[in-house]
Design a protein around this motif. Structure first.
Motif, PDB file in Angstrom:
ATOM      1  N   GLU A 180       0.831  -1.210   0.000  1.00  0.00           N
ATOM      2  CA  GLU A 180       0.000   0.000   0.000  1.00  0.00           C
ATOM      3  C   GLU A 180       0.861   1.255   0.000  1.00  0.00           C
ATOM      4  O   GLU A 180       0.573   2.219  -0.714  1.00  0.00           O
ATOM      5  N   LYS A 181       1.931   1.243   0.779  1.00  0.00           N
ATOM      6  CA  LYS A 181       2.823   2.401   0.832  1.00  0.00           C
ATOM      7  C   LYS A 181       3.481   2.645  -0.530  1.00  0.00           C
ATOM      8  O   LYS A 181       3.552   3.786  -1.000  1.00  0.00           O
ATOM      9  N   CYS A 182       3.950   1.582  -1.171  1.00  0.00           N
ATOM     10  CA  CYS A 182       4.573   1.707  -2.493  1.00  0.00           C
ATOM     11  C   CYS A 182       3.593   2.235  -3.527  1.00  0.00           C
ATOM     12  O   CYS A 182       3.932   3.100  -4.342  1.00  0.00           O
ATOM     13  N   ILE A 183       2.361   1.742  -3.497  1.00  0.00           N
ATOM     14  CA  ILE A 183       1.351   2.196  -4.451  1.00  0.00           C
ATOM     15  C   ILE A 183       1.018   3.662  -4.220  1.00  0.00           C
ATOM     16  O   ILE A 183       0.928   4.443  -5.165  1.00  0.00           O
ATOM     17  N   ASN A 184       0.864   4.059  -2.967  1.00  0.00           N
ATOM     18  CA  ASN A 184       0.559   5.460  -2.659  1.00  0.00           C
ATOM     19  C   ASN A 184       1.687   6.386  -3.088  1.00  0.00           C
ATOM     20  O   ASN A 184       1.444   7.481  -3.599  1.00  0.00           O
ATOM     21  N   GLN A 185       2.933   5.963  -2.902  1.00  0.00           N
ATOM     22  CA  GLN A 185       4.062   6.780  -3.324  1.00  0.00           C
ATOM     23  C   GLN A 185       4.102   6.923  -4.837  1.00  0.00           C
ATOM     24  O   GLN A 185       4.365   7.991  -5.366  1.00  0.00           O
ATOM     25  N   ALA A 186       3.834   5.833  -5.537  1.00  0.00           N
ATOM     26  CA  ALA A 186       3.850   5.873  -6.997  1.00  0.00           C
ATOM     27  C   ALA A 186       2.731   6.769  -7.533  1.00  0.00           C
ATOM     28  O   ALA A 186       2.923   7.499  -8.511  1.00  0.00           O
ATOM     29  N   LEU A 187       1.577   6.744  -6.903  1.00  0.00           N
ATOM     30  CA  LEU A 187       0.455   7.558  -7.375  1.00  0.00           C
ATOM     31  C   LEU A 187       0.615   9.026  -7.024  1.00  0.00           C
ATOM     32  O   LEU A 187       0.049   9.887  -7.692  1.00  0.00           O
ATOM     33  N   SER A 188       1.379   9.343  -5.995  1.00  0.00           N
ATOM     34  CA  SER A 188       1.522  10.735  -5.582  1.00  0.00           C
ATOM     35  C   SER A 188       2.555  11.491  -6.408  1.00  0.00           C
ATOM     36  O   SER A 188       2.609  12.709  -6.368  1.00  0.00           O
TER      37      SER A 188
END
Length: 105
Positions: free
Chosen positions: A19-27
């Motif tokens: 979840e953290k990796c996905i949120n960083q990629a989307l931000s």
């Protein structure tokens, strides 16, 4: 039962990381915005993107080789102008023929 507990523990461990990796990629900014030559960037961003030092950019600004914008305290330059400036300071390779005929006079 033992396998279920292992799977639950693994899921509890891996899920927050994913979840953290996905949120960083989307931000992050979209790739198209990063390549826009008309986009204003700070000197620090230009330093990271083009691999040149802050003092080189400031020297180019002081020598009127590079335009800058200063709406506040920070200096901004256009990404395309920095790229053009870097290309303009190209050094000719030694293996390329050069005209030294003026030395023979």
């Amino acid at each position: 039962m033992k396998e279920e507990k292992i799977l639950e523990a693994l899921e509890a461990f891996v899920k927050p990381i994913v979840e953290k990796c996905i949120n960083q990629a989307l931000s992050k900014e979209p790739a198209s915005a990063l390549k826009d030559p008309e986009q204003f960037i700070t000197l620090q961003t230009a330093e990271k993107e083009f691999g040149c030092k802050d003092y080189m950019l400031r020297k180019a600004i002081n020598n009127n080789e590079l335009s800058y914008y200063q709406p506040g305290r920070r200096l901004f330059v256009k990404r395309g102008e920095v790229a053009a400036w870097i290309q303009s300071i190209k050094v000719i390779a030694k293996d390329q023929p050069q005209d030294y005929s003026f030395l023979n006079k």
